[in-house]
Design a protein around this motif. Structure first.
Motif, mmCIF file in Angstrom:
data_model
loop_
_atom_site.group_PDB
_atom_site.id
_atom_site.type_symbol
_atom_site.label_atom_id
_atom_site.label_comp_id
_atom_site.label_asym_id
_atom_site.label_seq_id
_atom_site.Cartn_x
_atom_site.Cartn_y
_atom_site.Cartn_z
ATOM 1 N N THR A 82 -1.238 -6.815 -2.359
ATOM 2 C CA THR A 82 -0.047 -7.650 -2.540
ATOM 3 C C THR A 82 0.791 -7.690 -1.268
ATOM 4 O OG1 THR A 82 -0.044 -6.904 -4.821
ATOM 5 C CG2 THR A 82 1.891 -8.099 -4.095
ATOM 6 N N CYS A 83 0.986 -6.544 -0.672
ATOM 7 C CA CYS A 83 1.788 -6.503 0.557
ATOM 8 C C CYS A 83 1.090 -7.264 1.682
ATOM 9 C CB CYS A 83 2.085 -5.062 0.955
ATOM 10 S SG CYS A 83 3.291 -4.288 -0.142
ATOM 11 N N GLU A 84 -0.207 -7.152 1.714
ATOM 12 C CA GLU A 84 -0.988 -7.891 2.718
ATOM 13 C C GLU A 84 -0.738 -9.391 2.555
ATOM 14 O OE1 GLU A 84 -3.675 -6.329 4.628
ATOM 15 O OE2 GLU A 84 -4.096 -8.242 5.615
ATOM 16 N N PRO A 122 -1.245 3.315 1.883
ATOM 17 C CA PRO A 122 -1.709 2.671 0.646
ATOM 18 C C PRO A 122 -0.528 2.237 -0.222
ATOM 19 C CG PRO A 122 -1.995 5.042 0.528
ATOM 20 C CD PRO A 122 -1.476 4.749 1.902
ATOM 21 N N CYS A 123 -0.836 1.556 -1.331
ATOM 22 C CA CYS A 123 0.184 1.001 -2.233
ATOM 23 C C CYS A 123 1.274 2.025 -2.556
ATOM 24 C CB CYS A 123 -0.488 0.523 -3.520
ATOM 25 S SG CYS A 123 0.691 -0.121 -4.712
ATOM 26 N N MET A 124 2.511 1.575 -2.481
ATOM 27 C CA MET A 124 3.646 2.458 -2.736
ATOM 28 C C MET A 124 4.227 2.228 -4.125
ATOM 29 S SD MET A 124 5.451 2.373 1.024
ATOM 30 C CE MET A 124 4.451 2.632 2.498
ATOM 31 N N GLY A 125 3.534 1.440 -4.945
ATOM 32 C CA GLY A 125 3.955 1.246 -6.333
ATOM 33 C C GLY A 125 5.167 0.340 -6.482
ATOM 34 N N ARG A 126 5.468 -0.445 -5.467
ATOM 35 C CA ARG A 126 6.625 -1.351 -5.542
ATOM 36 C C ARG A 126 6.176 -2.771 -5.238
ATOM 37 N NH1 ARG A 126 11.584 2.038 -4.045
ATOM 38 N NH2 ARG A 126 10.817 4.125 -4.434
ATOM 39 N N CYS A 127 4.993 -3.103 -5.681
ATOM 40 C CA CYS A 127 4.325 -4.353 -5.304
ATOM 41 C C CYS A 127 5.174 -5.590 -5.625
ATOM 42 C CB CYS A 127 2.972 -4.478 -6.001
ATOM 43 S SG CYS A 127 2.114 -2.914 -6.181
ATOM 44 N N GLU A 128 6.024 -5.487 -6.678
ATOM 45 C CA GLU A 128 6.820 -6.667 -7.064
ATOM 46 C C GLU A 128 7.818 -7.037 -5.975
ATOM 47 O OE1 GLU A 128 6.987 -3.704 -8.338
ATOM 48 O OE2 GLU A 128 9.054 -3.095 -8.743
ATOM 49 N N VAL A 144 3.738 1.158 6.619
ATOM 50 C CA VAL A 144 3.759 -0.166 6.008
ATOM 51 C C VAL A 144 2.589 -0.239 5.042
ATOM 52 C CG1 VAL A 144 3.613 -2.642 6.420
ATOM 53 C CG2 VAL A 144 4.783 -1.177 8.078
ATOM 54 N N CYS A 145 2.892 -0.602 3.809
ATOM 55 C CA CYS A 145 1.829 -0.723 2.805
ATOM 56 C C CYS A 145 0.906 -1.868 3.211
ATOM 57 C CB CYS A 145 2.451 -0.990 1.434
ATOM 58 S SG CYS A 145 1.214 -1.504 0.228
ATOM 59 N N ASP A 146 -0.381 -1.583 3.252
ATOM 60 C CA ASP A 146 -1.312 -2.664 3.601
ATOM 61 C C ASP A 146 -2.263 -2.966 2.452
ATOM 62 O OD1 ASP A 146 -3.003 -0.491 3.671
ATOM 63 O OD2 ASP A 146 -3.908 -0.996 5.605
HETATM 64 S S1 FES Z 1 0.643 -3.404 -2.690
HETATM 65 FE FE1 FES Z 1 2.251 -2.759 -1.429
HETATM 66 S S2 FES Z 1 3.500 -1.598 -2.733
HETATM 67 FE FE2 FES Z 1 1.802 -2.108 -3.943
#
Ligand code: FES
Length: 179
Positions: free
Chosen positions: A110-112, A137-143, A105-107
């Motif tokens: 944005t995901c947080e 870490p960020c998976m590049g799909r923050c939107e 799980v991206c933490d």
């Molecule tokens: S912050 Fe979760 S995918 Fe970028």
């Protein structure tokens, strides 16, 4: 001067021995077969690490040692690369193999903000002991936060239900997006 001995002379009698972990013969054979006739060039290291990870669900220490030997790299160098990427799981010697499936799980920020923490808290109880839940870490799909990865499959706007549903259907491979 017959009794004279150079201070460094004893070093010549020391038997050379390889640095790092000794390589297990069976694992060495497995790695040799896996790489086959392919190049041992260093730029293929990540690809080979992926293949080992896919086969074993982790990177066992014995396999890292054998890969280092096969590619003529130092074990430290292999560990440095393997530990840099979140999707590789190094399995230390003597540790039990990880559960077959991992949910990450991206933490990142944005995901947080969109509920990653709640997901991370609730998922272990929901998915049980056969699934490992990790932060990533960020998976590049923050939107489309929050984002999770079930095996190799990304789940956007992830919820407990969508993650559990994907596992139930066995959809854990990365899909190829249509042009
Ligand atoms: S912050 Fe979760 S995918 Fe970028």
């Amino acid at each position: 001067m017959s009794g004279y001995r150079h201070p460094g002379a004893a070093r010549r009698r020391t038997k050379p021995h390889p640095k790092g972990r000794q390589v297990d013969a069976d694992v060495r054979r497995e790695i040799t077969i896996l790489l086959g006739e392919r190049s041992r060039a260093r730029d293929l290291l990540i690809e080979y690490l992926h293949e080992i990870q896919d086969i074993h669900g982790c990177l066992p220490a014995a396999h890292l040692a054998a890969l280092a030997e096969e590619m003529r790299l130092s074990q430290a160098e292999i560990y440095e690369v393997a530990s840099f990427y979140a999707h590789f799981d190094i399995l230390a010697e003597g540790k039990n193999p990880q559960p077959a499936l991992t949910v990450r799980v991206c933490d990142s920020l944005t995901c947080e903000m969109f509920g990653a923490r709640e997901l991370l808290e609730a998922l272990p109880a929901k998915l049980g002991k056969k699934v490992r839940v990790l932060r990533a870490p960020c998976m590049g799909r923050c939107e489309n936060a929050p984002v999770a990865e079930v095996g190799h499959a990304h789940v956007e706007i992830a919820t407990l239900k969508s993650i559990a549903g994907r596992i139930k259907k066995g959809r854990t491979n990365a899909g190829v997006s249509a042009y």
